[in-house]
Motif scaffolding. Structure first.
Motif: not given
Length: 407
Positions: A108-121
């Motif tokens: 069961p895999e998890v999506w790897m967020p982009t750096e832009e989404v990581e910054l938002q988070r």
């Protein structure tokens, strides 16, 4: 091709390598940047797959290893434990299990967020922590007032002049010191919150999807950014139901054998903060006219307001999926209110004030009572159309599965 399973801990990572159907223990390496890069250079090849569970430092590990391998796969730790539960559990077994599950295409895999989404988070998480700390301090001040039989202060003791207000109250010296310390810390955190809000507002103004979600009357930039940070790429969700499930707003279902399915409370899985933001937006929508408000009150009359808030949050998630997937704004947006929200966001981001300018901006319309009344009358008409549309709906009971032996 090799499959490398990594069981990551705070200080080290245990390594298992699956090659030609055989799993071998490859020892461990320290969890620091130099050690991770040294492991990658020594043990990895361009056609290898690396498998690891999602942890707090997963994003950094993935970005360090990606240039050295074919693919880095992130596993959902909760689902891995459910699939590969064992009474004998060691770091070596966990690393080997990850490699075997990936080789069997059962991981069961998890999506790897982009750096832009990581910054938002990170921005959303920082703001959430500050608000939580400030709320805790406010509650502590109120508890001191309550202990001394003083009436609840509704905000007067929290602002810049609140210190003088506190000092004027009949509170014992030791509790006064505590209350003043909480007040001073509250002021410091307020300054930090203003900086976090400015950073979030600057990012929001550059994101067209934030503006799109703000066309929903009860959604502001904080709610929109929180949801977008949780969702990331909307194409990950093939249907609105998948997004609802990801946000934990779908009801839990229990069904076994010939018995009919039982639907319980929502699952509360997935991104909890985004779910909370949607529920908060639902309460805001309940107080303003529109079809979503009519939906809230229709459900509230049958099931109670708490259930109605969750149901409206779920409907918002479905609406957001359609808006982002189709690139469309909310059909029933109020133009003057939207411009007012955007202007407030610009001011938070540090844009210059236009007060006294020769030409007023579009946000000025919302300050005109005639414009507000016109928009309100229009949206009330839309609300009445919705009420008329659903007035004759009849809820159908769920179909029960027939018992065996009965016809």
């Amino acid at each position: 091709m090799k499959i490398i399973g990594l069981d990551i801990h705070r200080t080290f990572a245990q390594v298992a390598i699956l090659e030609d159907g055989v799993v071998k223990d490859h020892g461990r390496f320290l969890m620091d940047r130099d050690a991770v890069l040294a492991f990658a250079q020594k043990a990895l090849n361009k056609d290898d797959d690396v498998v690891l569970e999602a942890t707090g430092n997963t994003a950094t590990v993935v970005r360090l290893l990606q240039p050295f391998v074919h693919r880095v796969v992130i596993a959902n730790p909760l689902q891995v434990r459910a699939i590969a539960w064992a009474k004998v559990k060691t770091d070596k077994i966990d690393a080997a299990t990850l490699a075997r599950l990936h080789a069997a295409r059962f991981l069961p895999e998890v999506w790897m967020p982009t750096e832009e989404v990581e910054l938002q988070r990170r921005l959303v998480a920082e703001r959430t922590q500050l608000v939580s700390q400030m709320t805790r301090l406010k509650n502590r001040i109120q508890s001191i007032l309550h202990a001394n039989l003083l009436p609840r202060e509704t905000g007067r003791v929290y602002g810049a002049k609140g210190r003088d207000r506190l000092m004027s109250l009949p509170i014992p010296p030791d509790q006064m010191r505590t209350a003043l310390r909480h007040h001073d810390e509250l002021q410091r955190l307020g300054g930090e919150l203003a900086l976090a809000d400015r950073a979030l507002a600057k990012k929001a103004l550059d994101d067209p999807n934030v503006r799109r979600l703000m066309t929903i009357n009860g959604v502001n930039a904080v709610v929109a950014t929180s949801v977008l940070a949780a969702v990331g790429d909307i194409t990950r969700f093939s249907s609105p139901q998948k997004l609802v499930s990801y946000l934990g707003l779908n009801p839990s279902v229990h069904q076994s054998g010939d018995h009919p399915a039982f639907h319980g409370h929502i699952t509360h899985q997935g991104r909890g903060h985004a779910r909370g933001m949607l529920v908060e937006a639902a309460w805001t929508l309940a107080a303003s006219p529109g079809p979503l408000s009519a939906f809230f009150h229709r459900i509230g009359a049958k099931r109670g307001r708490q259930v109605a808030a969750v149901a409206t949050a779920r409907k918002l998630a479905v609406l957001i999926w359609h808006m982002l997937s189709k690139g469309q704004d909310y059909e029933w947006a109020r133009p003057a209110l939207l411009q007012f929200k955007i202007r407030a966001l610009e001011l938070t981001a540090g844009h210059e004030s236009r007060r006294g300018g020769k030409k007023p901006g579009p946000a000025r319309d919302y300050s005109l009572k005639a414009v507000r009344d016109q928009e309100r009358a229009w949206i009330l008409g839309v609300e009445q159309e919705y009420k008329y549309f659903v007035a004759h709906w009849k809820e159908k009971p769920p179909k029960s599965t027939p018992q065996r032996g009965h016809h």
